[in-house]
Design a protein around this motif. Structure first.
Motif, PDB file in Angstrom:
ATOM      1  N   ALA A   1      -6.133  -4.300  38.179  1.00 52.73           N
ATOM      2  CA  ALA A   1      -4.667  -4.355  38.248  1.00 52.73           C
ATOM      3  C   ALA A   1      -4.202  -5.793  38.447  1.00 52.73           C
ATOM      4  N   TYR A   2      -4.920  -6.519  39.276  1.00 46.75           N
ATOM      5  CA  TYR A   2      -4.572  -7.916  39.554  1.00 46.75           C
ATOM      6  C   TYR A   2      -4.675  -8.757  38.278  1.00 46.75           C
ATOM      7  N   GLU A   3      -5.802  -8.614  37.561  1.00 41.89           N
ATOM      8  CA  GLU A   3      -6.007  -9.389  36.325  1.00 41.89           C
ATOM      9  C   GLU A   3      -4.973  -9.039  35.264  1.00 41.89           C
ATOM     10  N   LEU A   4      -4.678  -7.742  35.180  1.00 40.95           N
ATOM     11  CA  LEU A   4      -3.671  -7.261  34.223  1.00 40.95           C
ATOM     12  C   LEU A   4      -2.329  -7.954  34.482  1.00 40.95           C
TER      13      LEU A   4
ATOM     14  N   LEU B   1      -0.479 -10.624  31.992  1.00 45.27           N
ATOM     15  CA  LEU B   1       0.848 -10.283  31.462  1.00 45.27           C
ATOM     16  C   LEU B   1       1.887 -11.332  31.855  1.00 45.27           C
ATOM     17  N   LYS B   2       1.730 -11.913  33.038  1.00 45.63           N
ATOM     18  CA  LYS B   2       2.680 -12.969  33.460  1.00 45.63           C
ATOM     19  C   LYS B   2       2.602 -14.141  32.478  1.00 45.63           C
ATOM     20  N   VAL B   3       1.386 -14.617  32.231  1.00 43.64           N
ATOM     21  CA  VAL B   3       1.200 -15.782  31.358  1.00 43.64           C
ATOM     22  C   VAL B   3       1.740 -15.490  29.957  1.00 43.64           C
ATOM     23  N   ASP B   4       1.351 -14.345  29.409  1.00 40.13           N
ATOM     24  CA  ASP B   4       1.746 -14.017  28.022  1.00 40.13           C
ATOM     25  C   ASP B   4       3.245 -13.742  27.907  1.00 40.13           C
ATOM     26  N   SER B   5       3.823 -13.133  28.924  1.00 37.88           N
ATOM     27  CA  SER B   5       5.262 -12.827  28.884  1.00 37.88           C
ATOM     28  C   SER B   5       6.086 -14.113  28.895  1.00 37.88           C
ATOM     29  N   LEU B   6       5.739 -15.023  29.786  1.00 33.04           N
ATOM     30  CA  LEU B   6       6.500 -16.271  29.894  1.00 33.04           C
ATOM     31  C   LEU B   6       6.382 -17.088  28.606  1.00 33.04           C
ATOM     32  N   ARG B   7       5.196 -17.046  28.015  1.00 40.76           N
ATOM     33  CA  ARG B   7       4.995 -17.760  26.753  1.00 40.76           C
ATOM     34  C   ARG B   7       5.867 -17.143  25.654  1.00 40.76           C
ATOM     35  N   LEU B   8       5.917 -15.837  25.584  1.00 36.43           N
ATOM     36  CA  LEU B   8       6.710 -15.166  24.559  1.00 36.43           C
ATOM     37  C   LEU B   8       8.205 -15.387  24.768  1.00 36.43           C
ATOM     38  N   MET B   9       8.631 -15.432  26.044  1.00 37.37           N
ATOM     39  CA  MET B   9      10.058 -15.643  26.334  1.00 37.37           C
ATOM     40  C   MET B   9      10.533 -16.979  25.778  1.00 37.37           C
ATOM     41  N   ASP B  10       9.631 -17.948  25.723  1.00 41.25           N
ATOM     42  CA  ASP B  10       9.981 -19.260  25.167  1.00 41.25           C
ATOM     43  C   ASP B  10      10.419 -19.164  23.709  1.00 41.25           C
ATOM     44  N   SER B  11       9.916 -18.157  23.014  1.00 42.12           N
ATOM     45  CA  SER B  11      10.246 -17.993  21.587  1.00 42.12           C
ATOM     46  C   SER B  11      11.599 -17.344  21.364  1.00 42.12           C
ATOM     47  N   ALA B  12      12.286 -16.980  22.442  1.00 42.52           N
ATOM     48  CA  ALA B  12      13.538 -16.229  22.309  1.00 42.52           C
ATOM     49  C   ALA B  12      14.686 -17.062  21.754  1.00 42.52           C
ATOM     50  N   GLU B  13      14.442 -18.366  21.618  1.00 39.62           N
ATOM     51  CA  GLU B  13      15.459 -19.213  20.988  1.00 39.62           C
ATOM     52  C   GLU B  13      15.476 -18.968  19.478  1.00 39.62           C
ATOM     53  N   LEU B  14      14.349 -18.474  18.961  1.00 39.68           N
ATOM     54  CA  LEU B  14      14.198 -18.178  17.536  1.00 39.68           C
ATOM     55  C   LEU B  14      14.593 -16.733  17.260  1.00 39.68           C
TER      56      LEU B  14
ATOM     57  N   VAL C   1       6.414  -8.911  20.355  1.00 38.13           N
ATOM     58  CA  VAL C   1       7.178  -8.214  21.396  1.00 38.13           C
ATOM     59  C   VAL C   1       6.665  -6.775  21.538  1.00 38.13           C
ATOM     60  N   GLY C   2       6.441  -6.135  20.396  1.00 40.50           N
ATOM     61  CA  GLY C   2       5.924  -4.759  20.412  1.00 40.50           C
ATOM     62  C   GLY C   2       4.589  -4.658  21.126  1.00 40.50           C
ATOM     63  N   ASN C   3       3.697  -5.607  20.841  1.00 44.07           N
ATOM     64  CA  ASN C   3       2.381  -5.615  21.499  1.00 44.07           C
ATOM     65  C   ASN C   3       2.510  -5.798  23.007  1.00 44.07           C
ATOM     66  N   LEU C   4       3.403  -6.714  23.385  1.00 48.68           N
ATOM     67  CA  LEU C   4       3.590  -6.969  24.816  1.00 48.68           C
ATOM     68  C   LEU C   4       4.143  -5.727  25.520  1.00 48.68           C
ATOM     69  N   GLN C   5       5.074  -5.059  24.861  1.00 50.61           N
ATOM     70  CA  GLN C   5       5.657  -3.851  25.455  1.00 50.61           C
ATOM     71  C   GLN C   5       4.607  -2.759  25.652  1.00 50.61           C
TER      72      GLN C   5
ATOM     73  N   HIS D   1       9.025 -14.982  39.029  1.00 56.21           N
ATOM     74  CA  HIS D   1       9.064 -14.539  40.430  1.00 56.21           C
ATOM     75  C   HIS D   1       8.798 -13.036  40.526  1.00 56.21           C
ATOM     76  N   SER D   2       9.260 -12.289  39.534  1.00 59.75           N
ATOM     77  CA  SER D   2       9.051 -10.837  39.531  1.00 59.75           C
ATOM     78  C   SER D   2       7.568 -10.523  39.405  1.00 59.75           C
ATOM     79  N   PHE D   3       6.911 -11.213  38.495  1.00 63.35           N
ATOM     80  CA  PHE D   3       5.463 -11.018  38.376  1.00 63.35           C
ATOM     81  C   PHE D   3       4.763 -11.436  39.666  1.00 63.35           C
ATOM     82  N   ASP D   4       5.250 -12.496  40.302  1.00 59.45           N
ATOM     83  CA  ASP D   4       4.653 -12.933  41.571  1.00 59.45           C
ATOM     84  C   ASP D   4       4.775 -11.845  42.634  1.00 59.45           C
ATOM     85  N   ALA D   5       5.868 -11.104  42.624  1.00 58.70           N
ATOM     86  CA  ALA D   5       6.045 -10.007  43.588  1.00 58.70           C
ATOM     87  C   ALA D   5       5.011  -8.913  43.331  1.00 58.70           C
ATOM     88  N   ILE D   6       4.767  -8.606  42.059  1.00 56.37           N
ATOM     89  CA  ILE D   6       3.770  -7.576  41.704  1.00 56.37           C
ATOM     90  C   ILE D   6       2.375  -8.061  42.098  1.00 56.37           C
ATOM     91  N   ILE D   7       2.068  -9.307  41.726  1.00 54.55           N
ATOM     92  CA  ILE D   7       0.748  -9.883  42.020  1.00 54.55           C
ATOM     93  C   ILE D   7       0.560 -10.018  43.527  1.00 54.55           C
TER      94      ILE D   7
END
Lengths: 156, 114
Positions: A43-46, A50-63, A72-76, A137-143
């Protein structure tokens, strides 16, 4: 005449018995099942992945969203799996609720961010930066909750 | 036999005050953590919202962005509250384990099953 030893008075036996019973009850109480699930490395590794990959994907939201729709589908799907994994563990309701809120497209964390991106096609850089901070910060709360459970000393 | 009866009663009489002391020391700690957490929430909310209002006034973010971010702060608070509550339960479990360990050690020290 033999004098009676006062220690063998029936009242003493009752007193001793009730104290032993109290001791046994305390022992039973303290050995009850734990209040919360123990630490899970999976659960911890998951959560960290997900934190790393989510933040990276959010960067693409300008496009435009259409360019990242598959990612996005894969991440969901991965986020849903994390929620189901939490749900399947006994005594894990707090972590499960955290994942539920995180995934919920009606709320305003990662699930809500991805929905907003889809609805508006692209998002402003300034908004993305602020939203990333909140999601991080939300992922940090889960972790933080997972690593704080019994057995998680190595990752704290 | 007489010796064993006396040691059993003193075991119970010794254990209960120790247990109560242990609880007294641990529970205020839990209460303090929860209060600190509540204080941090209020502080974080205020400074973030202030920053976003400033950004909205310059057009850096839109009004709908501002609204979304304020709501996201609330959701983040929910996650943090879940975390703090969960960690309080962990502390209670640790307390329970410590009590079992202490009790077992005391029982075997006294050796009431002789």
């Amino acid at each position: 005449m033999t004098s009676l030893n006062p220690s063998f008075h029936p009242r003493n036996h009752v007193k001793i018995f009730s104290r032993v019973l109290l001791l046994a009850t305390c022992l039973l109480f303290v050995s009850c099942s734990p209040a919360i699930a123990p630490f899970s490395h999976a659960a911890y590794e998951l959560a960290v992945d997900l934190k790393v990959d989510s933040l990276r994907l959010m960067d693409s939201a300008e496009l435009p969203y259409s360019e990242s729709k598959k990612k996005v589908g894969n991440l969901q799907v991965r986020m849903q799996k994390a929620f189901e994994f939490a749900l399947g563990r006994p005594k894990n309701s707090y972590s499960t609720e955290q994942w539920r809120i995180m995934n919920d497209s009606e709320r305003h964390l990662l699930g809500g961010f991805l929905r907003r991106w889809e609805e508006e096609s692209s998002l402003s850089r300034s908004f993305i930066v602020e939203a990333k901070t909140i999601v991080a910060h939300s992922f940090d709360a889960i972790i933080g909750l997972e690593s704080g459970k019994i057995g998680g000393a190595d990752v704290r | 036999m007489l010796g064993n009866i006396n040691t059993t009663t003193s075991l119970v009489d010794d254990f209960i005050p120790q247990f109560l002391n242990y609880l007294k020391k641990s529970l205020p700690g839990l209460q303090h953590d929860l209060l600190e957490h509540a204080g941090r929430i209020v502080k974080d909310h205020a400074s973030s919202v202030q920053k976003w209002i400033a950004q909205s006034s310059t057009g850096e973010i839109s009004v709908s962005d501002l609204r979304w971010l304020v709501q996201s702060q609330m959701d983040l608070s929910s996650l943090n509250t879940l975390k703090e509550t969960g960690l309080s339960l962990v502390k209670l479990d640790e307390l329970r384990q410590a009590m079992v360990s202490s009790l077992v050690t005391t029982i075997f020290k006294v050796n009431i099953f002789r």
